[in-house]
Motif scaffolding. Structure first.
Motif, PDB file in Angstrom:
ATOM      1  N   GLY A  60      23.968  32.561  28.797  1.00  0.00           N
ATOM      2  CA  GLY A  60      25.016  32.207  27.850  1.00  0.00           C
ATOM      3  C   GLY A  60      25.652  30.870  28.178  1.00  0.00           C
ATOM      4  N   ILE A  61      26.487  30.409  27.275  1.00  0.00           N
ATOM      5  CA  ILE A  61      27.167  29.128  27.414  1.00  0.00           C
ATOM      6  C   ILE A  61      28.637  29.388  27.719  1.00  0.00           C
ATOM      7  CG2 ILE A  61      27.874  27.029  26.192  1.00  0.00           C
ATOM      8  CD1 ILE A  61      25.289  27.234  24.592  1.00  0.00           C
ATOM      9  N   THR A  62      29.155  28.656  28.680  1.00  0.00           N
ATOM     10  CA  THR A  62      30.567  28.772  29.033  1.00  0.00           C
ATOM     11  C   THR A  62      31.230  27.412  28.951  1.00  0.00           C
ATOM     12  OG1 THR A  62      30.132  30.609  30.558  1.00  0.00           O
ATOM     13  CG2 THR A  62      32.216  29.434  30.816  1.00  0.00           C
ATOM     14  N   THR A  63      32.217  27.286  28.080  1.00  0.00           N
ATOM     15  CA  THR A  63      33.042  26.083  28.050  1.00  0.00           C
ATOM     16  C   THR A  63      34.326  26.376  28.823  1.00  0.00           C
ATOM     17  OG1 THR A  63      34.244  26.646  26.016  1.00  0.00           O
ATOM     18  CG2 THR A  63      32.120  25.505  25.784  1.00  0.00           C
ATOM     19  N   ALA A  64      34.925  25.335  29.371  1.00  0.00           N
ATOM     20  CA  ALA A  64      36.119  25.553  30.185  1.00  0.00           C
ATOM     21  C   ALA A  64      36.944  24.280  30.273  1.00  0.00           C
ATOM     22  CB  ALA A  64      35.736  26.024  31.585  1.00  0.00           C
ATOM     23  N   SER A  65      38.221  24.449  30.560  1.00  0.00           N
ATOM     24  CA  SER A  65      39.122  23.337  30.864  1.00  0.00           C
ATOM     25  C   SER A  65      39.998  23.748  32.037  1.00  0.00           C
ATOM     26  CB  SER A  65      40.012  22.984  29.669  1.00  0.00           C
ATOM     27  OG  SER A  65      39.264  22.447  28.608  1.00  0.00           O
ATOM     28  N   VAL A  66      40.322  22.769  32.871  1.00  0.00           N
ATOM     29  CA  VAL A  66      41.222  22.991  34.006  1.00  0.00           C
ATOM     30  C   VAL A  66      42.342  21.961  33.923  1.00  0.00           C
ATOM     31  CG1 VAL A  66      41.472  22.915  36.514  1.00  0.00           C
ATOM     32  CG2 VAL A  66      39.451  23.980  35.493  1.00  0.00           C
ATOM     33  N   PHE A  67      43.585  22.432  34.012  1.00  0.00           N
ATOM     34  CA  PHE A  67      44.762  21.577  33.935  1.00  0.00           C
ATOM     35  C   PHE A  67      45.551  21.679  35.243  1.00  0.00           C
ATOM     36  CE2 PHE A  67      43.563  22.958  29.748  1.00  0.00           C
ATOM     37  CZ  PHE A  67      43.624  21.799  28.989  1.00  0.00           C
ATOM     38  N   THR A  68      46.000  20.544  35.744  1.00  0.00           N
ATOM     39  CA  THR A  68      46.731  20.513  37.009  1.00  0.00           C
ATOM     40  C   THR A  68      48.068  19.828  36.808  1.00  0.00           C
ATOM     41  OG1 THR A  68      44.658  20.400  38.259  1.00  0.00           O
ATOM     42  CG2 THR A  68      46.684  19.798  39.422  1.00  0.00           C
ATOM     43  N   ILE A  69      49.145  20.554  37.077  1.00  0.00           N
ATOM     44  CA  ILE A  69      50.493  19.988  37.019  1.00  0.00           C
ATOM     45  C   ILE A  69      50.929  19.690  38.449  1.00  0.00           C
ATOM     46  CG2 ILE A  69      52.892  20.402  36.367  1.00  0.00           C
ATOM     47  CD1 ILE A  69      51.619  22.491  34.334  1.00  0.00           C
ATOM     48  N   ASN A  70      51.112  18.413  38.740  1.00  0.00           N
ATOM     49  CA  ASN A  70      51.472  17.965  40.083  1.00  0.00           C
ATOM     50  C   ASN A  70      52.933  17.521  40.069  1.00  0.00           C
ATOM     51  OD1 ASN A  70      51.785  16.579  42.542  1.00  0.00           O
ATOM     52  ND2 ASN A  70      49.621  16.003  42.576  1.00  0.00           N
ATOM     53  N   GLN A  71      53.782  18.308  40.719  1.00  0.00           N
ATOM     54  CA  GLN A  71      55.205  17.988  40.744  1.00  0.00           C
ATOM     55  C   GLN A  71      55.526  16.829  41.670  1.00  0.00           C
ATOM     56  OE1 GLN A  71      56.214  22.386  41.308  1.00  0.00           O
ATOM     57  NE2 GLN A  71      57.999  21.643  40.192  1.00  0.00           N
ATOM     58  N   ILE A  72      54.612  16.492  42.557  1.00  0.00           N
ATOM     59  CA  ILE A  72      54.863  15.400  43.499  1.00  0.00           C
ATOM     60  C   ILE A  72      54.922  14.064  42.780  1.00  0.00           C
ATOM     61  CG2 ILE A  72      53.986  14.201  45.551  1.00  0.00           C
ATOM     62  CD1 ILE A  72      52.569  16.852  46.287  1.00  0.00           C
ATOM     63  N   ASP A  73      53.953  13.823  41.862  1.00  0.00           N
ATOM     64  CA  ASP A  73      53.922  12.547  41.155  1.00  0.00           C
ATOM     65  C   ASP A  73      54.126  12.690  39.646  1.00  0.00           C
ATOM     66  OD1 ASP A  73      51.537  13.689  40.457  1.00  0.00           O
ATOM     67  OD2 ASP A  73      50.271  12.194  41.418  1.00  0.00           O
ATOM     68  N   SER A  74      54.574  13.873  39.205  1.00  0.00           N
ATOM     69  CA  SER A  74      54.892  14.123  37.786  1.00  0.00           C
ATOM     70  C   SER A  74      53.729  13.769  36.873  1.00  0.00           C
ATOM     71  CB  SER A  74      56.146  13.328  37.364  1.00  0.00           C
ATOM     72  OG  SER A  74      57.273  13.734  38.103  1.00  0.00           O
ATOM     73  N   THR A  75      52.598  14.421  37.118  1.00  0.00           N
ATOM     74  CA  THR A  75      51.408  14.174  36.309  1.00  0.00           C
ATOM     75  C   THR A  75      50.807  15.480  35.804  1.00  0.00           C
ATOM     76  OG1 THR A  75      50.012  14.174  38.300  1.00  0.00           O
ATOM     77  CG2 THR A  75      50.785  12.031  37.483  1.00  0.00           C
ATOM     78  N   LEU A  76      50.130  15.361  34.664  1.00  0.00           N
ATOM     79  CA  LEU A  76      49.295  16.426  34.130  1.00  0.00           C
ATOM     80  C   LEU A  76      47.877  15.882  34.103  1.00  0.00           C
ATOM     81  CD1 LEU A  76      48.671  19.101  32.628  1.00  0.00           C
ATOM     82  CD2 LEU A  76      49.264  17.920  30.496  1.00  0.00           C
ATOM     83  N   SER A  77      47.001  16.497  34.881  1.00  0.00           N
ATOM     84  CA  SER A  77      45.602  16.074  34.931  1.00  0.00           C
ATOM     85  C   SER A  77      44.745  17.136  34.275  1.00  0.00           C
ATOM     86  CB  SER A  77      45.160  15.848  36.372  1.00  0.00           C
ATOM     87  OG  SER A  77      45.951  14.843  36.994  1.00  0.00           O
ATOM     88  N   PHE A  78      43.641  16.723  33.689  1.00  0.00           N
ATOM     89  CA  PHE A  78      42.792  17.672  32.977  1.00  0.00           C
ATOM     90  C   PHE A  78      41.323  17.316  33.133  1.00  0.00           C
ATOM     91  CE2 PHE A  78      44.287  14.347  30.194  1.00  0.00           C
ATOM     92  CZ  PHE A  78      43.186  13.954  29.444  1.00  0.00           C
ATOM     93  N   SER A  79      40.504  18.353  33.248  1.00  0.00           N
ATOM     94  CA  SER A  79      39.055  18.245  33.303  1.00  0.00           C
ATOM     95  C   SER A  79      38.491  19.205  32.269  1.00  0.00           C
ATOM     96  CB  SER A  79      38.531  18.606  34.693  1.00  0.00           C
ATOM     97  OG  SER A  79      39.079  17.760  35.681  1.00  0.00           O
ATOM     98  N   ILE A  80      37.436  18.779  31.578  1.00  0.00           N
ATOM     99  CA  ILE A  80      36.928  19.562  30.455  1.00  0.00           C
ATOM    100  C   ILE A  80      35.419  19.719  30.556  1.00  0.00           C
ATOM    101  CG2 ILE A  80      36.685  19.642  27.942  1.00  0.00           C
ATOM    102  CD1 ILE A  80      39.319  18.080  27.752  1.00  0.00           C
ATOM    103  N   ALA A  81      34.955  20.959  30.407  1.00  0.00           N
ATOM    104  CA  ALA A  81      33.516  21.264  30.408  1.00  0.00           C
ATOM    105  C   ALA A  81      33.135  21.774  29.021  1.00  0.00           C
ATOM    106  CB  ALA A  81      33.182  22.299  31.474  1.00  0.00           C
ATOM    107  N   GLY A  82      32.973  20.855  28.072  1.00  0.00           N
ATOM    108  CA  GLY A  82      32.560  21.225  26.728  1.00  0.00           C
ATOM    109  C   GLY A  82      33.579  21.995  25.921  1.00  0.00           C
ATOM    110  N   HIS A  83      34.802  22.092  26.406  1.00  0.00           N
ATOM    111  CA  HIS A  83      35.842  22.890  25.751  1.00  0.00           C
ATOM    112  C   HIS A  83      36.574  22.040  24.713  1.00  0.00           C
ATOM    113  CE1 HIS A  83      37.888  26.767  25.968  1.00  0.00           C
ATOM    114  NE2 HIS A  83      39.011  26.132  25.724  1.00  0.00           N
ATOM    115  N   PRO A  84      37.205  22.674  23.702  1.00  0.00           N
ATOM    116  CA  PRO A  84      37.961  21.907  22.705  1.00  0.00           C
ATOM    117  C   PRO A  84      39.074  21.085  23.355  1.00  0.00           C
ATOM    118  CG  PRO A  84      37.659  24.172  21.962  1.00  0.00           C
ATOM    119  CD  PRO A  84      37.196  24.124  23.388  1.00  0.00           C
ATOM    120  N   PRO A  85      39.454  19.969  22.725  1.00  0.00           N
ATOM    121  CA  PRO A  85      40.595  19.185  23.213  1.00  0.00           C
ATOM    122  C   PRO A  85      41.868  20.026  23.197  1.00  0.00           C
ATOM    123  CG  PRO A  85      39.338  17.962  21.567  1.00  0.00           C
ATOM    124  CD  PRO A  85      38.840  19.378  21.523  1.00  0.00           C
ATOM    125  N   PHE A  86      42.918  19.510  23.829  1.00  0.00           N
ATOM    126  CA  PHE A  86      44.192  20.218  23.815  1.00  0.00           C
ATOM    127  C   PHE A  86      45.228  19.368  23.099  1.00  0.00           C
ATOM    128  CE2 PHE A  86      44.377  17.536  27.528  1.00  0.00           C
ATOM    129  CZ  PHE A  86      45.709  17.202  27.724  1.00  0.00           C
TER     130      PHE A  86
END
Length: 269
Positions: A127-153
């Motif tokens: 089967g096919i698995t799409t995924a996204s991972v989001f990282t909220i870093n309070q140290i430098d006030s950033t939202l980082s994201f990685s996407i594996a074929g998943h819809p945008p956010f």
């Protein structure tokens, strides 16, 4: 066996889970899975309202996880969509949990996708698995994201009313693709600066592809319109507005796919 319409399933789901207490995720903890859920979640870095509905039974092919690092300064959210249920979904859920655990204290969330892809390819995942991972870093006030074929956010700054769709800007050959297809598929991470009160919204394609009796999909435009018209509401109210809109769109039609959505607001210095 009684067969429920899509409208009845959604109404029952909302009625059964309203009033549930908030889940607080502490340092060095991971919470989530593949069960149907309607929950409010809080970490030091984010408040979230989650709705995950399996269209067959209590467990589906949509996966959701929240993790918090040892010092509580990094919150990570993973969402995935597996083409299948049962054993394959449970396996991939376990692999995502493993990837989050191994990289809990690392700032680069793309390493989670690389690890899960490595396992999925080695195990010959079907089967096919799409995924996204989001990282909220309070140290430098950033939202980082990685996407594996998943819809945008979707993302909205606190001082603005309108939401914007966010996708990866950088394109990599054979990269950022669904998990388990290529052994060494590259995944990268992109980052945006955030302020306290900024919001983002993630989902699986069961939301925008919800199809009524006229074969009309709910669609990204409908989703964006609802986000914009309810941008000042509390997260739970925003989630319920979207649930209600999908219910009205489907009417008597059965839910045809698992459907997961998460409305989130960041808490940073």
């Amino acid at each position: 066996m009684e067969v429920l319409t899509g409208l009845e399933v959604l109404e029952s789901f909302i009625d059964n889970f309203l009033g549930m207490p908030m889940i607080t995720i502490e340092c060095a903890e991971i919470w989530g899975g593949i069960n149907s859920a309607n929950e409010d979640i809080q970490t030091k870095g984010v408040s979230a309202s989650l709705s995950s509905q399996a269209h067959l039974g209590e467990k589906g092919g949509d996966i959701y996880y929240f993790s918090v690092c040892g010092k509580g300064l990094i919150t990570r959210i993973a969402i995935a969509d597996v083409t299948g249920h049962g054993e394959i979904a449970s396996q991939i859920s376990e692999w995502i949990y493993k990837g989050l655990l191994e990289h809990m204290n690392m700032t680069d969330g793309s390493e989670v996708l690389k690890r899960v892809n490595e396992i999925a390819f080695a195990e010959g995942a079907r089967g096919i698995t799409t995924a996204s991972v989001f990282t909220i870093n309070q140290i430098d006030s950033t939202l980082s994201f990685s996407i594996a074929g998943h819809p945008p956010f979707f993302f909205k700054k606190r001082e603005e009313n309108d939401w914007k769709e966010i996708a990866l800007k950088k394109q990599i050959p054979k990269g950022n693709i669904p998990l388990g297809i290529f052994e060494n598929a590259p995944y990268h991470e992109e980052t945006i600066q955030i302020k306290n009160g900024d919001r983002f919204f993630v989902y699986t394609d069961g939301l925008i592809e919800a199809t009524n009796k006229n074969l009309e999909q709910f669609g990204r435009n409908s989703l964006l319109n609802i986000l914009n018209s309810n941008s000042k509401k509390k997260l739970k109210e925003l989630k319920h507005s979207i649930d209600s809109a999908v219910k009205n769109h489907l009417k008597e039609v059965h839910i045809q796919d698992d459907l997961t959505l998460m409305a989130m607001e960041v808490a940073v210095n």
